[in-house]
Design an enzyme around this catalytic site. Structure first.
Site, short mmCIF file in Angstrom:
data_model
loop_
_atom_site.label_atom_id
_atom_site.label_comp_id
_atom_site.label_asym_id
_atom_site.label_seq_id
_atom_site.Cartn_x
_atom_site.Cartn_y
_atom_site.Cartn_z
N GLY A 123 5.19 2.27 5.82
CA GLY A 123 4.03 1.97 4.96
C GLY A 123 4.43 1.35 3.64
O GLY A 123 3.68 1.42 2.67
N SER A 126 7.50 -3.60 4.66
CA SER A 126 8.71 -4.35 5.01
C SER A 126 8.31 -5.68 5.63
O SER A 126 8.95 -6.71 5.37
CB SER A 126 9.59 -3.55 5.96
OG SER A 126 8.88 -3.17 7.12
N SER A 127 7.23 -5.71 6.41
CA SER A 127 6.82 -6.96 7.07
C SER A 127 6.46 -8.02 6.03
O SER A 127 6.91 -9.17 6.13
CB SER A 127 5.59 -6.77 7.95
OG SER A 127 5.49 -5.50 8.44
N GLU A 159 0.82 -13.23 9.60
CA GLU A 159 0.78 -11.87 10.16
C GLU A 159 -0.47 -11.67 11.02
O GLU A 159 -0.41 -11.07 12.09
CB GLU A 159 0.86 -10.83 9.04
CG GLU A 159 0.84 -9.43 9.61
CD GLU A 159 1.70 -8.42 8.88
OE1 GLU A 159 2.46 -8.79 7.97
OE2 GLU A 159 1.61 -7.23 9.25
N ASP A 171 -0.58 -6.61 0.65
CA ASP A 171 0.88 -6.47 0.69
C ASP A 171 1.58 -7.77 0.31
O ASP A 171 2.51 -7.80 -0.50
CB ASP A 171 1.34 -6.02 2.08
CG ASP A 171 0.60 -4.79 2.56
OD1 ASP A 171 -0.02 -4.11 1.72
OD2 ASP A 171 0.64 -4.51 3.76
#
Ligand code: GLA
Length: 393
Positions: A123, A126-127, A159, A171
């Site tokens: 959570g 990292s992506s 994504e 993010d």
């Protein structure tokens, strides 16, 4: 960052060329969860865990990508990138490449080395950090640059479309636009943001429950669908409600009875958490830390009871934190269903806090947690060559 010289050498040895380096951080979200895809407010901070991307050009039209984390190399001709990933780590950089190609940006063939220390599946985005670092690297090779907001939007598109995870903008945005020692209050509709300083005497302590979450499937998408169902019901009464950003608590009180109870609860979480995010930024700016802590506690309870995105381990972790001396605020952070809690802790107490959390959590759950002492960090950027000590002697 010590890994800078490591990744440089790895790249040089594998590809026999000197790379250019880029870095993009992961994030914690202080407050405002699942509000981004409802066009609401979020307040994350970039953290000092990040992905490094080293890139150099090739003469052919190949993308050759090596992940030091996976110890694996993937090679793909530009004509074979396609429009969908294959549930593999390389989906992230390949999705970024596909997106840039769709935008008409002429990325040449490249060698890319990726190496990061953002714990995966925890959570902490990292992506997003892999996407953003890869995109800066590819843009550099294409001899161009884009405003950070645009980089974030393109990475989100990669994504959503290529990786197939229906995430919002938070993010990627904070990975691009975060600032050292600041939280970032983002209006996810206009993408206007303001930076709220985190006082020096406060540490960001991140506690990993070690319960893995995954976005590509399951619960995240279910929650989004429930939120859309509730929004459609409100829209029947007030057609100007495009997304929950446009709805109020009063709307839910008036028409909530037309929704299945789980849908009403999901919507109530989003509407109230978005308000709490704005209130939390105000509290941070006014240095009202007691209010900030209360808002974080309310946010956790709402995430747990209304959004039902917590899990037993995260609740244990948060309740343990609330009892510790020096804890200003604590809640589960990120997409939910596991992952990490974010804790604002008086720096003088941070070490003891970390030790007490590690011990208390293991005693209660039998799981050994990881505890990270972090700071709010700068957003993505090129990594300059560190000056060699004594170079001019
Ligand atoms: C994940 C998604 C974000 C956001 C959060 C929940 O991190 O990638 O877009 O929706 O979950 O706040």
């Amino acid at each position: 960052m010590q890994n800078v010289s490591v990744i440089k050498e790895l790249h040089q040895e594998r590809f026999q060329t000197a790379p250019e380096l880029f870095i993009a951080p992961g994030r914690v979200n202080l407050i405002g969860e699942h509000t981004d895809y409802a066009d609401g407010f979020v307040m994350p901070a970039a953290i000092d865990f990040a992905t490094l991307a080293a890139i150099s050009a090739r003469r052919d039209k190949q993308a050759v990508i090596y992940s030091e984390n996976y110890g694996e190399e993937v090679s793909r001709h530009f004509d074979a990138i396609g429009t969908r990933g294959q549930h593999h780590w390389s989906d992230y950089p390949l999705g970024v490449l596909a997106t840039l190609q769709q935008e008409g940006i002429p990325v040449p063939g490249f060698n890319l080395t990726i190496y990061g220390n953002v714990p995966p599946g925890a959570g902490l985005s990292s992506s997003a950090s892999i996407e953003v670092a890869s995109m800066l690297a590819m843009l550099h090779l294409a001899g161009t640059s884009l405003p950070p907001e645009k980089v974030a939007l393109l990475c989100q598109r990669a994504e959503n479309n290529y990786v197939g995870a229906p995430c919002g903008i938070m993010d990627q945005f904070v990975s691009c636009c975060g600032a050292a020692d600041h939280a970032l209050l983002l209006d996810c509709r206009s993408l206007a943001y303001r930076l709220a300083p985190i006082p020096k005497h406060i540490s960001l302590v991140i506690c990993n429950t070690m319960v893995k979450h995954s976005h590509a499937g399951g619960e995240y998408a279910t929650r989004r669908a429930e939120v859309e169902e509730g929004t459609a019901i409100l829209r029947r009464h007030r057609p100007e409600i495009r997304l929950l950003r446009d709805a109020t608590v009063e709307d839910l009180e008036k028409w909530g009875h037309e929704m299945p109870s789980n849908v009403l609860k999901r919507c109530r979480h989003i509407v109230t958490d978005s308000l709490r995010a704005v209130a939390a930024a105000d509290a941070l700016e006014a240095n009202d830390l007691a209010l900030l802590g209360r808002l974080m506690a309310q946010a956790h309870i709402s995430y747990r009871d209304d959004f039902e995105a917590s899990c037993k381990e995260a609740d244990i972790m948060v309740e343990l934190a609330w009892k510790q001396p020096g804890c200003i605020g604590a809640r589960l952070t990120g997409g939910g269903f596991g992952g990490c809690t974010v804790n604002l802790v008086e720096s003088a107490e941070a070490q003891e806090f970390a030790a007490a959390m590690a011990e208390g959590y293991e005693k209660a759950t039998g799981i050994k947690p990881e505890i990270y002492l972090s700071h709010a960090s700068a957003g993505a950027h090129a990594v300059e060559e560190p000056a060699k000590a004594g170079a001019d002697h």
